[in-house]
Design a protein around this motif. Structure first.
Motif, PDB file in Angstrom:
ATOM      1  N   GLY A  95       1.002  -1.215   0.030  1.00 19.72           N
ATOM      2  CA  GLY A  95      -0.130  -0.173   0.121  1.00 19.72           C
ATOM      3  C   GLY A  95       0.615   1.444  -0.018  1.00 19.72           C
ATOM      4  O   GLY A  95       0.396   2.281   0.290  1.00 19.72           O
ATOM      5  N   HIS A  96       2.172   1.093  -0.299  1.00 16.98           N
ATOM      6  CA  HIS A  96       3.001   2.459  -0.436  1.00 16.98           C
ATOM      7  C   HIS A  96       2.220   3.132  -1.423  1.00 16.98           C
ATOM      8  O   HIS A  96       1.570   3.037  -2.409  1.00 16.98           O
ATOM      9  CB  HIS A  96       4.439   2.133  -0.813  1.00 16.98           C
ATOM     10  CG  HIS A  96       5.042   3.243  -1.040  1.00 16.98           C
ATOM     11  ND1 HIS A  96       5.301   4.131  -1.754  1.00 16.98           N
ATOM     12  CD2 HIS A  96       6.026   3.548  -0.054  1.00 16.98           C
ATOM     13  CE1 HIS A  96       6.314   5.190  -1.594  1.00 16.98           C
ATOM     14  NE2 HIS A  96       6.746   4.781  -0.368  1.00 16.98           N
ATOM     15  N   SER A  97       2.466   4.674  -1.056  1.00 17.33           N
ATOM     16  CA  SER A  97       1.564   5.760  -1.812  1.00 17.33           C
ATOM     17  C   SER A  97       1.908   5.888  -3.143  1.00 17.33           C
ATOM     18  O   SER A  97       1.131   5.982  -4.234  1.00 17.33           O
ATOM     19  CB  SER A  97       1.723   7.005  -1.198  1.00 17.33           C
ATOM     20  OG  SER A  97       3.043   7.496  -1.547  1.00 17.33           O
ATOM     21  N   TYR A 167       2.511   5.505   8.836  1.00 16.88           N
ATOM     22  CA  TYR A 167       1.927   6.755   8.283  1.00 16.88           C
ATOM     23  C   TYR A 167       3.065   7.589   7.536  1.00 16.88           C
ATOM     24  O   TYR A 167       3.855   8.031   7.862  1.00 16.88           O
ATOM     25  CB  TYR A 167       1.488   7.423   9.614  1.00 16.88           C
ATOM     26  CG  TYR A 167       0.976   8.737   9.098  1.00 16.88           C
ATOM     27  CD1 TYR A 167      -0.133   8.968   8.509  1.00 16.88           C
ATOM     28  CD2 TYR A 167       1.617   9.892   9.935  1.00 16.88           C
ATOM     29  CE1 TYR A 167      -0.429  10.283   7.792  1.00 16.88           C
ATOM     30  CE2 TYR A 167       0.985  11.003   9.246  1.00 16.88           C
ATOM     31  CZ  TYR A 167       0.150  11.526   8.480  1.00 16.88           C
ATOM     32  OH  TYR A 167      -0.279  12.450   7.984  1.00 16.88           O
ATOM     33  N   GLU A 168       2.519   7.761   6.297  1.00 14.31           N
ATOM     34  CA  GLU A 168       3.336   8.270   5.314  1.00 14.31           C
ATOM     35  C   GLU A 168       2.548   9.453   4.484  1.00 14.31           C
ATOM     36  O   GLU A 168       1.750   9.202   3.524  1.00 14.31           O
ATOM     37  CB  GLU A 168       3.853   7.508   4.206  1.00 14.31           C
ATOM     38  CG  GLU A 168       4.915   6.470   5.081  1.00 14.31           C
ATOM     39  CD  GLU A 168       5.883   6.042   3.821  1.00 14.31           C
ATOM     40  OE1 GLU A 168       7.028   6.089   4.106  1.00 14.31           O
ATOM     41  OE2 GLU A 168       5.507   5.395   2.700  1.00 14.31           O
ATOM     42  N   PRO A 169       2.649  10.840   5.047  1.00 17.78           N
ATOM     43  CA  PRO A 169       1.952  11.834   4.363  1.00 17.78           C
ATOM     44  C   PRO A 169       2.388  12.008   2.964  1.00 17.78           C
ATOM     45  O   PRO A 169       3.462  12.300   2.893  1.00 17.78           O
ATOM     46  CB  PRO A 169       1.908  13.031   5.295  1.00 17.78           C
ATOM     47  CG  PRO A 169       3.033  12.635   6.286  1.00 17.78           C
ATOM     48  CD  PRO A 169       3.128  11.168   6.333  1.00 17.78           C
ATOM     49  N   VAL A 170       1.597  11.714   2.007  1.00 12.85           N
ATOM     50  CA  VAL A 170       2.119  11.848   0.821  1.00 12.85           C
ATOM     51  C   VAL A 170       2.944  12.943   0.324  1.00 12.85           C
ATOM     52  O   VAL A 170       3.809  12.949  -0.343  1.00 12.85           O
ATOM     53  CB  VAL A 170       0.852  11.622  -0.638  1.00 12.85           C
ATOM     54  CG1 VAL A 170       1.297  11.702  -2.013  1.00 12.85           C
ATOM     55  CG2 VAL A 170       0.111  10.100  -0.063  1.00 12.85           C
ATOM     56  N   ALA A 179       6.725  16.188   7.911  1.00 16.35           N
ATOM     57  CA  ALA A 179       5.500  16.523   8.937  1.00 16.35           C
ATOM     58  C   ALA A 179       6.297  16.928  10.202  1.00 16.35           C
ATOM     59  O   ALA A 179       7.276  16.340  10.488  1.00 16.35           O
ATOM     60  CB  ALA A 179       4.467  15.417   9.218  1.00 16.35           C
ATOM     61  N   THR A 180       5.710  17.933  10.869  1.00 18.27           N
ATOM     62  CA  THR A 180       6.377  18.393  12.091  1.00 18.27           C
ATOM     63  C   THR A 180       6.181  17.303  12.906  1.00 18.27           C
ATOM     64  O   THR A 180       5.136  16.285  12.899  1.00 18.27           O
ATOM     65  CB  THR A 180       5.637  19.821  12.815  1.00 18.27           C
ATOM     66  OG1 THR A 180       4.431  19.357  13.092  1.00 18.27           O
ATOM     67  CG2 THR A 180       6.124  20.760  11.709  1.00 18.27           C
ATOM     68  N   PRO A 181       6.757  17.043  14.185  1.00 17.25           N
ATOM     69  CA  PRO A 181       6.639  15.773  15.075  1.00 17.25           C
ATOM     70  C   PRO A 181       5.310  16.009  15.615  1.00 17.25           C
ATOM     71  O   PRO A 181       4.503  14.831  15.945  1.00 17.25           O
ATOM     72  CB  PRO A 181       7.920  16.158  16.150  1.00 17.25           C
ATOM     73  CG  PRO A 181       8.728  16.967  15.767  1.00 17.25           C
ATOM     74  CD  PRO A 181       8.219  17.796  14.473  1.00 17.25           C
ATOM     75  N   GLY A 212       7.015   7.786   7.964  1.00 19.63           N
ATOM     76  CA  GLY A 212       7.871   8.351   6.896  1.00 19.63           C
ATOM     77  C   GLY A 212       7.318   9.265   6.014  1.00 19.63           C
ATOM     78  O   GLY A 212       6.133   9.714   5.993  1.00 19.63           O
ATOM     79  N   GLY A 213       8.370   9.978   5.591  1.00 22.08           N
ATOM     80  CA  GLY A 213       8.181  11.277   4.778  1.00 22.08           C
ATOM     81  C   GLY A 213       9.394  11.929   5.019  1.00 22.08           C
ATOM     82  O   GLY A 213       9.433  12.774   5.812  1.00 22.08           O
ATOM     83  N   SER A 214      10.320  11.989   4.243  1.00 19.70           N
ATOM     84  CA  SER A 214      11.771  12.922   4.169  1.00 19.70           C
ATOM     85  C   SER A 214      12.292  12.795   5.672  1.00 19.70           C
ATOM     86  O   SER A 214      12.906  13.808   6.302  1.00 19.70           O
ATOM     87  CB  SER A 214      11.291  14.261   3.740  1.00 19.70           C
ATOM     88  OG  SER A 214      11.066  14.245   2.473  1.00 19.70           O
TER      89      SER A 214
END
Ligand code: PEP
Length: 251
Positions: A95-97, A167-170, A179-181, A212-214
């Motif tokens: 289910g990776h974006s 949880y990976e905001p696209v 995303a901020t902590p 996940g995300g940068s």
């Protein structure tokens, strides 16, 4: 207390020579460390067997980046759960974006893949997350709730023990925009609450939820210190041994 899990998603990078090179740098770099977290690498299919041999007798574990929902058959170009197990995989990212947006994978298909993986004793790293447009419309929790409710349909709390949610905001993937902590923690806490509602409190408490995300060595520490962030799914920064090891040390 949940043990942190750091996963490197190599995506479509590294041929056999580059695989050997990166893994030998990782093994050397980690040889004097007592790891307090689990470390998983997810190379492309063509490098899995070699990677599996190279990390044998090390604490590094092996995962794949995708699989087909059927056991075998006329599915040209696809790879089954059994084949992944056969080359030493313990995990599989589902289910990776990039699978959702570029290859059109829907929640229902991801649910079939998750079920097949669990049935085959492969541990899914199940990715969820909203697009920028969805966040701006204040739809983050609605989207994540739909992805998880459909993705985990007909799966038991016993099976959830062998699953990780990432949880990976696209909008944060491969963009350098993290995303901020606080933003990440808020969604992670929501996911845990949702798992409590769908399953039970113990299942929710034990569930590993990666962000996940940068993720980079310089932002990993703060993200990983949040109460409900139990690890990281790392893309770009896992392709260099130094930066991946930096993130592992933060955990
Ligand atoms: C990813 O692809 O899962 C990811 C988090 O990528 P990056 O770290 O490059 O944003």
């Amino acid at each position: 207390m949940r043990k942190k899990v750091i996963t490197g998603n190599w995506k479509m990078n590294n041929d056999l020579g580059e695989t050997q090179n990166l893994i030998s740098k990782l093994i050397n770099g980690l040889s004097n460390e007592t790891l307090s977290c689990d470390v998983i690498i997810c190379p492309p299919f063509t490098s899995l067997q070699e990677a599996g041999l190279l990390i044998k007798n090390t604490p590094i574990k092996l995962g794949a980046q995708n699989m087909h929902q059927e056991g075998n058959g006329a599915y040209t170009g696809e790879i089954s759960a059994g084949m992944l197990k056969n080359v030493g995989c313990e995990y599989v990212i589902l289910g990776h974006s990039e699978r959702r947006t570029i290859f059109g994978e829907k929640d229902e298909l991801i649910n079939l893949k998750i079920k097949k993986a669990l049935e085959s004793e492969l541990k899914p790293i199940f990715c969820v997350g909203e697009t920028l447009e969805e966040r701006e419309k204040d739809a983050t929790t609605k989207v994540v709730e739909r992805q998880i409710t459909v993705g985990l349909k007909n799966i038991s709390s016993d099976e959830i023990k062998n699953l990780i949610i990432a949880y990976e905001p696209v909008w944060a993937i491969g963009t350098g925009r993290t995303a901020t902590p606080e933003q990440a923690q808020e969604v992670h806490a929501y996911i845990r609450l949702l798992i409590n509602r769908l399953f039970d409190v113990q299942t929710a408490e034990n569930l590993v939820i990666q962000y996940g995300g940068s993720v980079k060595p310089d932002n990993a520490g703060e993200l990983l210190s949040q109460k409900d962030i139990d690890g990281a799914l790392v893309g770009g920064a896992c392709l260099k041994a130094d930066s991946f090891i930096g993130i592992i040390r933060s955990a």
